[in-house]
Design a protein around this motif. Sequence first.
Motif, PDB file in Angstrom:
ATOM      1  N   LEU A 110      26.870  36.108  34.791  1.00  0.00           N
ATOM      2  CA  LEU A 110      26.957  37.134  33.527  1.00  0.00           C
ATOM      3  C   LEU A 110      25.707  37.237  32.786  1.00  0.00           C
ATOM      4  CD1 LEU A 110      29.615  37.874  31.660  1.00  0.00           C
ATOM      5  CD2 LEU A 110      29.270  35.886  30.536  1.00  0.00           C
ATOM      6  N   ARG A 111      24.999  36.336  32.788  1.00  0.00           N
ATOM      7  CA  ARG A 111      23.559  36.448  32.171  1.00  0.00           C
ATOM      8  C   ARG A 111      22.614  37.372  32.819  1.00  0.00           C
ATOM      9  NH1 ARG A 111      26.208  32.571  30.642  1.00  0.00           N
ATOM     10  NH2 ARG A 111      26.207  31.673  28.191  1.00  0.00           N
ATOM     11  N   VAL A 112      22.797  37.252  34.212  1.00  0.00           N
ATOM     12  CA  VAL A 112      21.689  37.992  35.038  1.00  0.00           C
ATOM     13  C   VAL A 112      22.244  39.488  34.843  1.00  0.00           C
ATOM     14  CG1 VAL A 112      21.309  38.638  37.476  1.00  0.00           C
ATOM     15  CG2 VAL A 112      21.186  36.162  36.667  1.00  0.00           C
ATOM     16  N   GLU A 113      23.502  39.902  34.672  1.00  0.00           N
ATOM     17  CA  GLU A 113      23.876  41.312  34.765  1.00  0.00           C
ATOM     18  C   GLU A 113      23.397  41.693  33.519  1.00  0.00           C
ATOM     19  OE1 GLU A 113      25.432  43.094  36.799  1.00  0.00           O
ATOM     20  OE2 GLU A 113      25.474  41.603  38.524  1.00  0.00           O
ATOM     21  N   ILE A 114      23.645  40.907  32.205  1.00  0.00           N
ATOM     22  CA  ILE A 114      23.524  41.471  31.091  1.00  0.00           C
ATOM     23  C   ILE A 114      21.921  41.666  30.929  1.00  0.00           C
ATOM     24  CG2 ILE A 114      23.364  40.768  28.726  1.00  0.00           C
ATOM     25  CD1 ILE A 114      25.883  39.228  29.114  1.00  0.00           C
ATOM     26  N   GLU A 115      21.023  40.598  31.246  1.00  0.00           N
ATOM     27  CA  GLU A 115      19.604  40.909  31.349  1.00  0.00           C
ATOM     28  C   GLU A 115      19.054  42.125  32.218  1.00  0.00           C
ATOM     29  OE1 GLU A 115      18.221  37.217  32.950  1.00  0.00           O
ATOM     30  OE2 GLU A 115      18.602  36.112  31.012  1.00  0.00           O
ATOM     31  N   PRO A 162      36.046  48.943  29.024  1.00  0.00           N
ATOM     32  CA  PRO A 162      36.533  47.876  28.208  1.00  0.00           C
ATOM     33  C   PRO A 162      36.786  47.124  29.570  1.00  0.00           C
ATOM     34  CG  PRO A 162      37.553  49.510  27.366  1.00  0.00           C
ATOM     35  CD  PRO A 162      36.706  50.150  28.356  1.00  0.00           C
ATOM     36  N   GLY A 163      36.486  45.628  29.501  1.00  0.00           N
ATOM     37  CA  GLY A 163      36.763  44.869  30.588  1.00  0.00           C
ATOM     38  C   GLY A 163      35.757  44.522  31.647  1.00  0.00           C
ATOM     39  N   TRP A 164      34.415  45.011  31.146  1.00  0.00           N
ATOM     40  CA  TRP A 164      33.247  44.879  32.075  1.00  0.00           C
ATOM     41  C   TRP A 164      32.659  43.525  32.182  1.00  0.00           C
ATOM     42  CZ3 TRP A 164      27.854  44.151  30.005  1.00  0.00           C
ATOM     43  CH2 TRP A 164      26.962  44.219  30.812  1.00  0.00           C
ATOM     44  N   LEU A 165      32.643  43.053  33.300  1.00  0.00           N
ATOM     45  CA  LEU A 165      32.106  41.666  33.530  1.00  0.00           C
ATOM     46  C   LEU A 165      33.157  40.642  33.297  1.00  0.00           C
ATOM     47  CD1 LEU A 165      28.407  41.594  32.769  1.00  0.00           C
ATOM     48  CD2 LEU A 165      29.200  42.141  34.697  1.00  0.00           C
ATOM     49  N   TYR A 166      34.417  41.058  32.821  1.00  0.00           N
ATOM     50  CA  TYR A 166      35.307  39.844  32.797  1.00  0.00           C
ATOM     51  C   TYR A 166      35.533  39.184  33.914  1.00  0.00           C
ATOM     52  CZ  TYR A 166      37.040  41.788  28.218  1.00  0.00           C
ATOM     53  OH  TYR A 166      37.175  42.171  26.833  1.00  0.00           O
ATOM     54  N   GLU A 167      35.319  39.299  35.104  1.00  0.00           N
ATOM     55  CA  GLU A 167      35.667  38.465  36.279  1.00  0.00           C
ATOM     56  C   GLU A 167      34.397  37.450  36.315  1.00  0.00           C
ATOM     57  OE1 GLU A 167      32.790  41.845  37.794  1.00  0.00           O
ATOM     58  OE2 GLU A 167      34.538  41.707  36.407  1.00  0.00           O
ATOM     59  N   CYS A 200      42.237  40.320  28.511  1.00  0.00           N
ATOM     60  CA  CYS A 200      42.338  40.663  30.039  1.00  0.00           C
ATOM     61  C   CYS A 200      43.639  41.424  30.036  1.00  0.00           C
ATOM     62  CB  CYS A 200      42.475  39.271  30.949  1.00  0.00           C
ATOM     63  SG  CYS A 200      40.794  38.730  31.456  1.00  0.00           S
ATOM     64  N   ALA A 201      44.709  40.922  29.399  1.00  0.00           N
ATOM     65  CA  ALA A 201      45.930  41.537  29.608  1.00  0.00           C
ATOM     66  C   ALA A 201      46.044  42.908  28.662  1.00  0.00           C
ATOM     67  CB  ALA A 201      47.121  40.549  28.603  1.00  0.00           C
ATOM     68  N   GLU A 202      45.039  42.984  27.491  1.00  0.00           N
ATOM     69  CA  GLU A 202      45.019  44.252  26.827  1.00  0.00           C
ATOM     70  C   GLU A 202      44.273  45.446  27.607  1.00  0.00           C
ATOM     71  OE1 GLU A 202      44.874  42.914  22.003  1.00  0.00           O
ATOM     72  OE2 GLU A 202      42.988  42.868  23.381  1.00  0.00           O
ATOM     73  N   VAL A 203      43.438  45.221  28.299  1.00  0.00           N
ATOM     74  CA  VAL A 203      42.657  46.218  29.099  1.00  0.00           C
ATOM     75  C   VAL A 203      42.960  46.182  30.465  1.00  0.00           C
ATOM     76  CG1 VAL A 203      40.598  45.622  27.589  1.00  0.00           C
ATOM     77  CG2 VAL A 203      40.552  44.511  29.682  1.00  0.00           C
ATOM     78  N   GLY A 204      44.092  45.427  30.887  1.00  0.00           N
ATOM     79  CA  GLY A 204      44.634  45.687  32.173  1.00  0.00           C
ATOM     80  C   GLY A 204      43.809  44.901  33.668  1.00  0.00           C
ATOM     81  N   ARG A 205      42.893  43.960  33.030  1.00  0.00           N
ATOM     82  CA  ARG A 205      42.363  43.018  34.201  1.00  0.00           C
ATOM     83  C   ARG A 205      43.142  42.168  34.530  1.00  0.00           C
ATOM     84  NH1 ARG A 205      36.741  43.587  35.014  1.00  0.00           N
ATOM     85  NH2 ARG A 205      37.376  42.569  36.863  1.00  0.00           N
ATOM     86  N   ASN A 206      44.376  42.554  35.387  1.00  0.00           N
ATOM     87  CA  ASN A 206      45.035  41.615  35.969  1.00  0.00           C
ATOM     88  C   ASN A 206      44.469  40.882  36.973  1.00  0.00           C
ATOM     89  OD1 ASN A 206      47.355  42.341  34.320  1.00  0.00           O
ATOM     90  ND2 ASN A 206      47.783  44.056  35.620  1.00  0.00           N
ATOM     91  N   ASP A 207      43.476  41.392  37.772  1.00  0.00           N
ATOM     92  CA  ASP A 207      42.703  40.762  38.807  1.00  0.00           C
ATOM     93  C   ASP A 207      42.101  39.528  38.282  1.00  0.00           C
ATOM     94  OD1 ASP A 207      41.252  42.607  37.347  1.00  0.00           O
ATOM     95  OD2 ASP A 207      39.631  42.160  38.686  1.00  0.00           O
ATOM     96  N   CYS A 208      41.657  39.331  36.936  1.00  0.00           N
ATOM     97  CA  CYS A 208      41.239  38.278  36.384  1.00  0.00           C
ATOM     98  C   CYS A 208      41.997  37.370  35.917  1.00  0.00           C
ATOM     99  CB  CYS A 208      40.319  38.596  35.221  1.00  0.00           C
ATOM    100  SG  CYS A 208      38.891  39.697  35.736  1.00  0.00           S
ATOM    101  N   ILE A 209      43.139  37.616  35.608  1.00  0.00           N
ATOM    102  CA  ILE A 209      44.223  36.901  34.979  1.00  0.00           C
ATOM    103  C   ILE A 209      44.857  35.721  35.963  1.00  0.00           C
ATOM    104  CG2 ILE A 209      46.717  36.438  33.852  1.00  0.00           C
ATOM    105  CD1 ILE A 209      46.088  39.140  32.384  1.00  0.00           C
ATOM    106  N   GLU A 210      45.139  36.314  37.291  1.00  0.00           N
ATOM    107  CA  GLU A 210      45.822  35.688  38.167  1.00  0.00           C
ATOM    108  C   GLU A 210      44.975  34.054  38.759  1.00  0.00           C
ATOM    109  OE1 GLU A 210      48.743  35.472  39.328  1.00  0.00           O
ATOM    110  OE2 GLU A 210      49.336  37.289  38.241  1.00  0.00           O
TER     111      GLU A 210
END
Length: 449
Positions: A8-13, A64-69, A93-103
Amino acid sequence: MRVVNRSLRVEIEDQMKLHGYNLNQVAELTGINVGNLSMALNGVSRAMTIRQLDALARVFGKVPGWLYELYTEECISEEKLSRPRLIPYLVRCAEVGRNDCIEPVISKILDNPKNVSVIFPVAEKLFQKAKYKESARFYQLVVDNVKDSFSEMLAMSHYRLFLIAQGTDAETNWKSVIQFEPFRKRLPENHQPAALLKLAKVCYSLEKWNEVERFAEELIELSSILNELKALEELVIERHLVYYLGMGHLFKGIALEKNGLYEEAKKVVQDYSDLEWFLRPVDEAGRKDVESFKVFAKANLYTLEVLMGNDGVVDEYAEYLENLNQVNEILSGLTTILKAANIYGFCVDQVLERFSWSIKRFTMFDNDLINSGRHLWFRYHKAVYEFTNGRMNEGIDDTICCLSLAKKMNRHEDFVRCVSLFEKHRGQASMQQIKHYQSIVIRGEMQEK
């Protein structure tokens, strides 16, 4: 070639470097305190919140949902789960449709069944935001994983699923009643009045009159008990208790009426015709409810008189409905008048003419739980009335309309009844009417296959 070792932090940097932003600039653009942002990015005593990640995504022009994984590293460690971060994360995750992160997160949470308590507040937050489909997924997880059948969390999850399931599909509605009914008395007391009323309404729409009467009687009893308890402890409920008491009597009276017990129904109507005595505490909402039930009582006394064959009150009833000027009440009243006309041979042509404009508006109710069923029965009784009076074209049109409503609502018995009525008068139907009828029936057969 870059080695793929994302965090997460590397991507933000990387994004900060790409946009040429320093820490102070990012803090100003996101509105995040620079000290908090520094600690979050460095992982020093403060984890990043999902709101901060969303703010960074907006600044960097990401969806929306960027880097949620990658955010799960903020929520779950080998030692423990972080409820304060997991709950808003799953909600987003549910609001933006990131179901791949929920499971994968749910799988880790449920490694310990006790962690289901993390899932319930996610469902509640989504429900309160009117994200009903999204919340149902989490409520179902609670239902599937809570083993204590007396758990309030389990009862609430069943209740929410029952509410979410409601629509105009009769089979789905009845299935939801069956699933929720055993849990109705295990709800917190402040939810029980609304739950019993909803059960009565759904069963009304399904024409399950014995069940309507049972839930109505439970609602009357519960309202009376809670009214006594309110002297000791204030109970926060959706509506004034007088509303639930009145609705309990109202639905009990309707159930008796539908079962042909008109004299018994009249006595119940008197019970809600004046509820001033029940008002405690006195407030404006309660007074309005009392006045509403006076109106309902007057209308339902007219209903019972007409159903008992008293044609002398038909014009008076029609005038009352016209002055009331409420389309749903006009629909209910005209359905009753037509039903009585078919039983006793009344002529109500002048009433239908009087409300011709209102009748054109009844289609506005075709997605309404209660009034869609009323509209179906209005069309059925009107079709029978038109056929009786030799107006075949009008009768066939109403039959087709009724048939279409029954198909849409998945009401098989009503559908069969309409087919039988059409076939009885097929010889008087035009070619266009026959084609319309066949398109509905064939479409229904294809759906069943």
